[in-house]
Write a protein that holds these residues in place. Structure first.
Motif, short mmCIF file in Angstrom:
data_model
loop_
_atom_site.label_atom_id
_atom_site.label_comp_id
_atom_site.label_asym_id
_atom_site.label_seq_id
_atom_site.Cartn_x
_atom_site.Cartn_y
_atom_site.Cartn_z
N GLU A 207 0.78 -1.16 -0.01
CA GLU A 207 -0.01 -0.13 -0.01
C GLU A 207 0.70 1.13 0.08
O GLU A 207 0.45 2.04 -0.66
CB GLU A 207 -0.86 -0.10 1.17
CG GLU A 207 -1.77 1.31 1.47
CD GLU A 207 -2.56 1.24 2.60
OE1 GLU A 207 -3.11 2.46 3.08
OE2 GLU A 207 -2.91 0.14 3.24
N MET A 208 1.94 1.24 0.73
CA MET A 208 3.04 2.25 0.79
C MET A 208 4.39 1.89 1.01
O MET A 208 4.56 1.03 1.80
CB MET A 208 2.62 3.58 1.73
CG MET A 208 3.35 4.52 1.93
SD MET A 208 3.16 5.51 0.29
CE MET A 208 1.11 6.04 0.35
N THR A 226 11.80 9.05 -6.11
CA THR A 226 10.90 9.84 -6.82
C THR A 226 10.04 9.49 -7.72
O THR A 226 8.74 9.97 -7.82
CB THR A 226 12.06 10.86 -7.92
OG1 THR A 226 12.84 11.66 -6.97
CG2 THR A 226 11.27 12.06 -8.55
N SER A 227 10.13 8.27 -8.55
CA SER A 227 9.25 7.79 -8.99
C SER A 227 8.11 7.09 -8.29
O SER A 227 6.87 7.03 -8.61
CB SER A 227 9.87 6.67 -10.14
OG SER A 227 10.83 7.00 -11.15
N GLY A 232 2.25 7.91 -6.09
CA GLY A 232 1.61 7.89 -4.81
C GLY A 232 1.92 6.62 -4.13
O GLY A 232 1.10 6.31 -3.09
N LYS A 233 3.12 6.20 -4.33
CA LYS A 233 3.39 4.93 -3.44
C LYS A 233 4.42 5.06 -2.45
O LYS A 233 4.96 4.20 -1.81
CB LYS A 233 3.75 3.75 -4.61
CG LYS A 233 2.76 3.55 -5.70
CD LYS A 233 1.94 2.54 -4.94
CE LYS A 233 2.39 1.10 -4.75
NZ LYS A 233 1.45 0.30 -4.07
#
Length: 254
Positions: A207-208, A226-227, A232-233
């Motif tokens: 999820e993160m 950065t990618s 949003g990961k």
């Protein structure tokens, strides 16, 4: 450092207390991960799935399609590539040179350097140095003597320049041999992840992804983080003191 790790544990727990198992936390070292687990366990009031916790080295090893090879395997493969250009170099004399060369190639990949351009510039610089140099420095003679057969005059200069002239070909052959066997050194593995980060689905199971405690990033790490942030990961926790960071007069905060 412990206060910082405790803060990280508290924030991650507050955001994912019901699904900690879906989180990946990456630290600069394995030791920091041990302290994080300890701080997180103090917050738990019931059994839960633990988040995945990795050092940055473990992160690279886990998500690269290539397997990190041991040092001796790397040096032996590098030697095979090297002897295609310098056939008379004994392995025992090459070994210390190979360690330095491997370190340089590792840095080239970690910082996403255009290797061909870099080694071409190095070669040109060495040619200029020798064109205007009337005699060989004794320290250089002693150092390079363990790497190549020293011959007097122009022959020494030619052999010296041959080393620099061949660095990119050695690098290319070495990398190709490793990739063919599914192997890598750390920089090559990191570069493989960074260059394919936008097309990989390796992080879909999380999820993160949290990166915590970093204060200096190489180009591969920067591109990966950065990618993932753009998708949003990823979230980054910087270990920075506001006393230094927010005060323009504090030189160390610059």
């Amino acid at each position: 450092m412990n206060n910082f790790i405790a803060s990280v544990a508290s924030k991650i727990f507050a955001s994912h207390k019901e699904n900690l198992g879906s989180v990946l936390v990456v630290f600069p070292s394995r030791r920091a991960g041990v302290y994080f687990r300890k701080e997180l366990s103090a917050l738990l009031v019931k059994p839960v799935w633990s988040p995945s916790v990795m050092s940055i080295n473990e992160f690279i090893a886990s998500f690269s399609k290539l397997e990190l090879a041991d040092k001796l395997t790397l040096i032996m493969k590098l030697y095979k590539s090297y002897t295609k250009h310098f056939i008379d170099e004994p392995f025992d004399e090459f070994y210390s040179w190979g360690e330095m060369l491997l370190k340089d190639y590792d840095e080239v990949d970690k910082y996403l350097v255009n290797a061909e351009l870099l080694f071409r510039k190095l070669k040109d610089e060495k040619e200029i140095e020798h064109r205007f140099q009337t005699e060989i420095n004794e320290d250089a003679r002693n150092f390079w003597g363990s790497l190549i057969k020293i011959k007097p005059g122009s022959e020494y200069t030619r052999n010296f320049l041959d080393i620099w002239n061949s660095l990119f070909e050695i690098y290319s052959g070495f990398r190709s041999s490793l990739v063919k066997d599914g192997l890598a050194y750390e920089g090559l593995a990191a570069r493989e992840i960074a260059e394919n980060i936008n097309s990989t689905s390796s992080f879909d199971n999380y999820e993160m992804v949290y990166f915590a405690g970093f204060n200096s990033l190489n180009k591969c790490e920067l591109k990966i983080i950065t990618s993932l942030k753009e998708k949003g990961k990823a979230v980054v926790f910087w270990d920075a003191d506001k006393y230094y960071l927010d005060d323009a007069k504090q030189e160390s905060g610059l």
